[in-house]
Design an enzyme around this catalytic site. Structure first.
Site, PDB file in Angstrom:
ATOM      1  N   GLU A 202       0.809  -1.224   0.000  1.00 27.56           N
ATOM      2  CA  GLU A 202       0.000   0.000   0.000  1.00 27.56           C
ATOM      3  C   GLU A 202       0.843   1.274   0.000  1.00 27.56           C
ATOM      4  O   GLU A 202       0.575   2.235   0.730  1.00 27.56           O
ATOM      5  CB  GLU A 202      -0.991  -0.029   1.170  1.00 27.56           C
ATOM      6  CG  GLU A 202      -1.992  -1.177   1.020  1.00 27.56           C
ATOM      7  CD  GLU A 202      -2.980  -1.328   2.169  1.00 27.56           C
ATOM      8  OE1 GLU A 202      -2.853  -0.592   3.172  1.00 27.56           O
ATOM      9  OE2 GLU A 202      -3.870  -2.198   2.078  1.00 27.56           O
ATOM     10  N   GLU A 319      -4.961  -8.412  -1.794  1.00 25.51           N
ATOM     11  CA  GLU A 319      -5.518  -8.382  -0.440  1.00 25.51           C
ATOM     12  C   GLU A 319      -6.897  -7.758  -0.511  1.00 25.51           C
ATOM     13  O   GLU A 319      -7.074  -6.693  -1.097  1.00 25.51           O
ATOM     14  CB  GLU A 319      -4.612  -7.573   0.499  1.00 25.51           C
ATOM     15  CG  GLU A 319      -5.121  -7.496   1.939  1.00 25.51           C
ATOM     16  CD  GLU A 319      -4.276  -6.565   2.807  1.00 25.51           C
ATOM     17  OE1 GLU A 319      -3.032  -6.655   2.718  1.00 25.51           O
ATOM     18  OE2 GLU A 319      -4.861  -5.762   3.560  1.00 25.51           O
TER      19      GLU A 319
END
Length: 546
Positions: A202, A319
């Site tokens: 991220e 994810e």
């Protein structure tokens, strides 16, 4: 007519259709599912189902609730027979090791000069924890488990090593891969098989906590590829190069993919489209088809970037937990979440996503397995049914008439025919599915008293009626999923009316279908999910080899 069944042809469009009519006069729903069987619109990996293991320590808390317990990679109990059996049932299950704290992990290899200590909660630190360390004996234990379970491992590397955080919050400087390279060399020396190395978590786009520019990330990806090529030069099975493991951003992903056409195997993105886990309206969101459909722009956007690029990289969901900050107890670990999860799997497949990694295998409030005792939550069984029934080739499917039915079709897995997934979001209407097929499909029936196979080929879009008077030899397999007691927030799931539970020895139960005469309509109860395997239906798209 003929050997035992009657076929009625009605020309419509060049699609394959299914009509839905309610079984209740006072709660009717009519519509049509159109399935184009001419060619696949996408192909998923055979091991499409993936789940994650995270680094979070027990002190990870959200909204006053600490839901991770001993589920983190550093303290997960690897000796539970049920845990092993749950992973082995997929044969194989992809497992992605990573998450927020992966970018604060050091590896205790010979080059490491720092103390090897666990994460310590510190709210002044980025991500709320200090740096943590992976001891090599723990890495050995993890790999021993993965080998026993037959798992395919994706490891998320620390991508913040060597960088500094600028005043604007961005992470600047090149990736320092010294410790990662040493760790990868240790892994190869130990003959541990890694399916893929993923760089960072991220950090793309606007990032979470911090961010890295697309140009720098592309340079770091080339560095990772160079390391892998050097370390694995004498290893036959080369791991995949996977990045960036973050939230989709059109401009960032476009630039990054354009600059990694020679170095990248898999581009990963994350999905938490339901908002924060603390939201009290998650159930309503999950049952809202417009919210389910809303994330399609992410899938189609990334699909188009890849399609319009010279890259050979494939798209994965790296994810996805639906609701961020560890999910919501009795929602994201309950029956109701299978509506969101299976719809995600279907939608991702439709846009040529090769693998879908669920957050999490265990840990938080969105685990496929219970955090404390590893008992399967409802989504575990939903994932296992998908894994066993939905083949690689994806068929174009759409529904008209009501937006409360979600429908997806794949060629059947390790079997002839097709598998249809129907999700009924309506809380009061039972629908009855009548089958109809288009184009050059065929019905194949092997009569038990004869050696020959009988095939009836249809060359135009047609509705096929198999009346009650046929001999009943043509059958399909149905798997009906419902909540125990009709409670959507139950953590127990029923398959064809029977509760699914492990036995005292920790064995995963058999998932047995109903065998239904093909002449009968598919009954989809309110707030239920149905997988229907039709082995006697063949379409051209299922003759195309992935």
């Amino acid at each position: 007519m003929g050997f035992c069944f009657w076929v009625c042809f009605i020309c419509l469009l060049n699609f394959y259709s299914l009509s839905f009519v309610s079984s209740q006069a006072d709660a009717s729903a009519e519509g049509t599912v159109f399935i184009d069987g001419k060619a696949p619109i996408g192909r998923i990996d055979d091991d499409f189902i993936c789940a994650t293991l995270d680094w979070w320590p027990p002190e990870k808390c959200d909204y006053g609730t600490c839901s991770w317990g001993l589920a983190g990679l550093l303290n997960l109990d690897l000796n539970k027979n049920l845990f092993l059996n749950a992973v082995k049932a997929f044969s194989p299950l992809k497992i992605r090791l990573g998450g927020t704290l992966q970018d604060k992990v050091i590896y205790d290899t010979d080059d490491n000069q720092l103390p090897c200590t666990s994460f310590v909660k510190n709210t002044s630190e980025m991500f709320g924890f200090t740096q943590g360390c992976l001891p090599m004996n723990r890495w050995d234990d993890l790999n021993s488990f993965f080998q026993k379970a037959g798992a395919r491992v994706i490891f998320g590397l620390n991508a913040l090593a060597g960088r500094t955080i600028a005043p604007d919050g961005s992470a600047v400087g090149a990736w320092n891969y010294t410790n990662a390279e040493s760790f990868m060399q240790y892994t190869v020396d130990k003959n541990y098989t890694i399916h893929g190395w993923e760089l960072g978590n991220e950090l793309c786009g606007s990032g979470v906590g911090t961010r890295v520019s697309a140009d720098q990330y592309a340079a770091d990806t080339a560095a990772l590829q160079s390391i892998v090529q050097k370390i694995y030069q004498n290893v036959d099975l080369k791991p995949l190069i996977i990045t960036p493991g973050g939230f989709y951003d059109l401009d960032w992903f476009t630039e990054y993919i354009d600059k990694t056409t020679k170095s990248l195997d898999v581009v990963t993105h994350h999905i938490y489209n339901l908002g924060p886990g603390v939201d009290d309206h998650l159930v309503e969101k999950i049952l809202d088809p417009s919210i389910l459909e809303g994330v399609s722009g992410t899938f189609s956007g990334l699909h188009n970037i890849i399609k319009n690029s010279t890259t050979s990289a494939a798209a994965w969901v790296g994810e996805a937990g639906g609701a961020y900050n560890s999910g919501h107890n009795l929602v994201t670990n309950a029956f109701v979440f299978s509506f969101w999860y299976l719809d995600q799997l279907g939608m991702a497949s439709k846009y040529d996503t090769k693998t879908y990694c669920r957050q999490s295998l265990v840990g938080g409030n969105y685990g496929l397995l219970n955090t404390t005792n590893f008992e399967p939550n409802p989504d575990y069984y939903s994932a296992l049914l998908w894994h066993r029934l939905m083949g690689r080739n994806v068929l174009s499917t759409s529904f008209t008439g009501t937006d409360k039915i979600r429908s997806y079709t794949h060629c059947a897995k390790q079997s002839k025919g097709i598998t249809l997934l129907l999700i009924n979001l309506n809380n009061s209407t039972t629908v009855r599915a009548k089958l109809a097929f288009n184009s050059t499909m065929s019905l194949q029936h092997k009569h038990r008293s004869r050696i020959s196979h009988h095939k009836h080929k249809i060359h135009k879009t047609t509705i096929i009626k198999l009346p009650q008077g046929i001999d009943g030899k043509i059958r399909r397999e149905e798997y009906h999923l419902t909540a125990k007691g009709g409670n959507l927030q139950s953590q127990s799931i029923l398959l064809n009316g029977n509760i699914l539970s492990v036995n005292s020895s920790g064995f995963i139960p058999h998932l047995e279908p109903l065998h239904v005469k093909s002449a009968k309509p598919i009954m989809v109860a309110p707030l239920s999910i149905v997988f229907t395997h039709m082995p006697d239906v063949t379409v051209p798209a299922c003759k195309v080899q992935p």
